[in-house]
Design an enzyme around this catalytic site. Structure first.
Site, PDB file in Angstrom:
ATOM      1  N   LYS A   1       0.830  -1.203   0.000  1.00 28.70           N
ATOM      2  CA  LYS A   1       0.000   0.000   0.000  1.00 28.70           C
ATOM      3  C   LYS A   1       0.869   1.259   0.000  1.00 28.70           C
ATOM      4  CE  LYS A   1      -3.798  -2.122   2.632  1.00 28.70           C
ATOM      5  NZ  LYS A   1      -4.720  -1.899   3.762  1.00 28.70           N
TER       6      LYS A   1
ATOM      7  N   TYR B   1     -12.663  -3.037  -2.359  1.00 34.71           N
ATOM      8  CA  TYR B   1     -13.112  -2.873  -0.973  1.00 34.71           C
ATOM      9  C   TYR B   1     -14.640  -2.764  -0.901  1.00 34.71           C
ATOM     10  CZ  TYR B   1      -8.324  -2.310   0.779  1.00 34.71           C
ATOM     11  OH  TYR B   1      -7.013  -2.530   1.155  1.00 34.71           O
TER      12      TYR B   1
ATOM     13  N   PHE C   1     -15.435   5.368   7.332  1.00 34.35           N
ATOM     14  CA  PHE C   1     -14.021   5.618   7.022  1.00 34.35           C
ATOM     15  C   PHE C   1     -13.666   5.291   5.574  1.00 34.35           C
ATOM     16  CE2 PHE C   1     -13.240   1.117   7.265  1.00 34.35           C
ATOM     17  CZ  PHE C   1     -14.039   0.652   8.308  1.00 34.35           C
TER      18      PHE C   1
ATOM     19  N   THR D   1      -5.416  -6.658  11.193  1.00 37.29           N
ATOM     20  CA  THR D   1      -5.622  -5.426  10.418  1.00 37.29           C
ATOM     21  C   THR D   1      -5.006  -4.206  11.104  1.00 37.29           C
ATOM     22  OG1 THR D   1      -7.710  -6.329   9.585  1.00 37.29           O
ATOM     23  CG2 THR D   1      -7.407  -3.951   9.394  1.00 37.29           C
TER      24      THR D   1
ATOM     25  N   ASN E   1      -1.666   0.402   7.054  1.00 37.68           N
ATOM     26  CA  ASN E   1      -1.149  -0.875   7.557  1.00 37.68           C
ATOM     27  C   ASN E   1      -0.348  -1.680   6.528  1.00 37.68           C
ATOM     28  OD1 ASN E   1      -3.282  -1.622   6.008  1.00 37.68           O
ATOM     29  ND2 ASN E   1      -4.405  -2.705   7.610  1.00 37.68           N
TER      30      ASN E   1
ATOM     31  N   HIS F   1      -1.950  -5.297   1.801  1.00 42.81           N
ATOM     32  CA  HIS F   1      -3.199  -6.052   1.648  1.00 42.81           C
ATOM     33  C   HIS F   1      -2.817  -7.467   1.260  1.00 42.81           C
ATOM     34  CE1 HIS F   1      -7.063  -7.482   0.189  1.00 42.81           C
ATOM     35  NE2 HIS F   1      -6.376  -7.986  -0.831  1.00 42.81           N
TER      36      HIS F   1
ATOM     37  N   GLU G   1      -9.170 -11.450  -6.977  1.00 42.78           N
ATOM     38  CA  GLU G   1      -8.263 -10.296  -6.875  1.00 42.78           C
ATOM     39  C   GLU G   1      -7.125 -10.391  -7.890  1.00 42.78           C
ATOM     40  OE1 GLU G   1      -7.181 -10.084  -2.720  1.00 42.78           O
ATOM     41  OE2 GLU G   1      -9.209  -9.458  -2.146  1.00 42.78           O
TER      42      GLU G   1
HETATM   43  P1  ADP Z   1      -7.724  -6.587   6.049  1.00 42.13           P
HETATM   44  O1  ADP Z   1      -6.935  -5.620   5.185  1.00 42.13           O
HETATM   45  O2  ADP Z   1      -6.929  -6.987   7.284  1.00 42.13           O
HETATM   46  O3  ADP Z   1      -8.229  -7.788   5.273  1.00 42.13           O
HETATM   47  P2  ADP Z   1     -10.387  -5.333   5.988  1.00 42.13           P
HETATM   48  O4  ADP Z   1     -10.706  -6.023   4.712  1.00 42.13           O
HETATM   49  O5  ADP Z   1     -11.396  -5.380   7.095  1.00 42.13           O
HETATM   50  O6  ADP Z   1      -8.990  -5.818   6.622  1.00 42.13           O
HETATM   51  O7  ADP Z   1     -10.127  -3.773   5.693  1.00 42.13           O
HETATM   52  C1  ADP Z   1      -9.465  -3.362   4.532  1.00 42.13           C
HETATM   53  C2  ADP Z   1      -8.583  -2.180   4.874  1.00 42.13           C
HETATM   54  O8  ADP Z   1      -9.389  -1.065   5.234  1.00 42.13           O
HETATM   55  C3  ADP Z   1      -7.666  -2.406   6.068  1.00 42.13           C
HETATM   56  O9  ADP Z   1      -6.481  -3.089   5.718  1.00 42.13           O
HETATM   57  C4  ADP Z   1      -7.404  -0.995   6.521  1.00 42.13           C
HETATM   58  O10 ADP Z   1      -6.405  -0.355   5.715  1.00 42.13           O
HETATM   59  C5  ADP Z   1      -8.744  -0.320   6.246  1.00 42.13           C
HETATM   60  N1  ADP Z   1      -9.599  -0.329   7.452  1.00 42.13           N
HETATM   61  C6  ADP Z   1     -10.318  -1.369   7.948  1.00 42.13           C
HETATM   62  N2  ADP Z   1     -10.994  -0.999   9.069  1.00 42.13           N
HETATM   63  C7  ADP Z   1     -10.687   0.292   9.270  1.00 42.13           C
HETATM   64  C8  ADP Z   1     -11.051   1.269  10.259  1.00 42.13           C
HETATM   65  N3  ADP Z   1     -11.896   0.970  11.257  1.00 42.13           N
HETATM   66  N4  ADP Z   1     -10.517   2.500  10.156  1.00 42.13           N
HETATM   67  C9  ADP Z   1      -9.687   2.836   9.147  1.00 42.13           C
HETATM   68  N5  ADP Z   1      -9.310   1.985   8.190  1.00 42.13           N
HETATM   69  C10 ADP Z   1      -9.795   0.732   8.244  1.00 42.13           C
END
Ligand code: ADP
Length: 153
Positions: free
Chosen positions: A9, A49, A57, A91, A112, A115, A126
C-alpha cells in the site's frame, strides 16, 4: 501450488518499505509470479473494498490508497493464502503480533502497509482484478527442492 494477491500500500511505498516487505516473502519461500507498480482509482477500489463501501471511514481509505502508486504482487506456494495472511498479521498494526509485517512495520489501523487476499476465492478474483494472464509467470525456481519436500509441491 496456490496463488495469493498482495498489495504494498501507499504506506509501504511512501516509507520506502517495499524492499523490506518483498524480502520477507522471498525469505519465507514464497515465489513471486507477478509484480508491477500501478495507480489505483476509485473504480477499482470500490470493487476491491466493496465490503467497506458503506463505512464512515471509506472515503479515508480511498484517499489513503491513492496517495502514491502501489505495488501489486502475486505470490505462489503451498497454502499461499493462509501463509501470507499469517505473515501479514491483524488489520490494526497496534494489535498485530510482533513478527508479522504489520506488527513490525506499522502502528495504524488504516496505514497498515499491505493487503493480502483472505481466502482462495478472494485470491482468484483479486488476481484477475489486477493482472492480465500474460503478466503472470508459472515457473519453478531451481531452489524449489530446498523449499518443499517432493510430496508438498
Ligand atoms: P484486512 O486488510 O486486514 O483484510 P479489511 O478487509 O477489514 O482488513 O479492511 C481493509 C482495509 O481497510 C484495512 O487493511 C485498513 O487499511 C482499512 N480499514 C479497515 N478498518 C478500518 C477502520 N476501522 N478505520 C480505518 N481503516 C480501516
Amino acid at each position: 501450488m496456490d496463488r495469493t494477491l498482495v498489495i504494498l500500500k501507499p504506506s509501504a511505498i511512501a516509507r520506502e518499505l517495499a524492499g523490506a516487505v518483498i524480502s520477507r516473502f522471498e525469505r519465507r519461500g514464497l515465489i513471486i509470479q507477478g509484480l508491477k507498480m500501478i495507480s489505483l482509482d476509485d473504480e477499482i477500489l470500490n470493487e476491491h473494498y466493496a465490503h467497506l463501501v458503506g463505512k464512515p471511514f471509506f472515503p479515508s481509505i480511498l484517499r489513503s490508497m491513492k496517495a502514491t502508486p502501489v505495488v501489486v504482487m502475486v505470490l505462489a506456494g503451498r497454502d499461499a493464502v493462509n501463509v501470507v495472511r499469517k505473515m501479514t498479521g491483524a488489520t490494526n498494526g497496534r494489535a498485530a503480533e510482533l513478527g508479522t509485517i504489520r506488527g513490525d512495520f506499522c502502528v495504524s489501523n488504516q496505514e497498515n502497509i499491505v493487503h493480502a487476499s483472505d481466502s482462495p476465492e478472494s485470491a482468484s478474483a483479486e488476481i484477475k482484478r489486477f493482472f492480465r494472464p500474460e503478466e503472470l509467470f508459472d515457473y519453478q525456481p531451481a531452489k524449489i527442492r530446498t523449499i518443499y519436500a517432493d510430496d508438498e509441491v
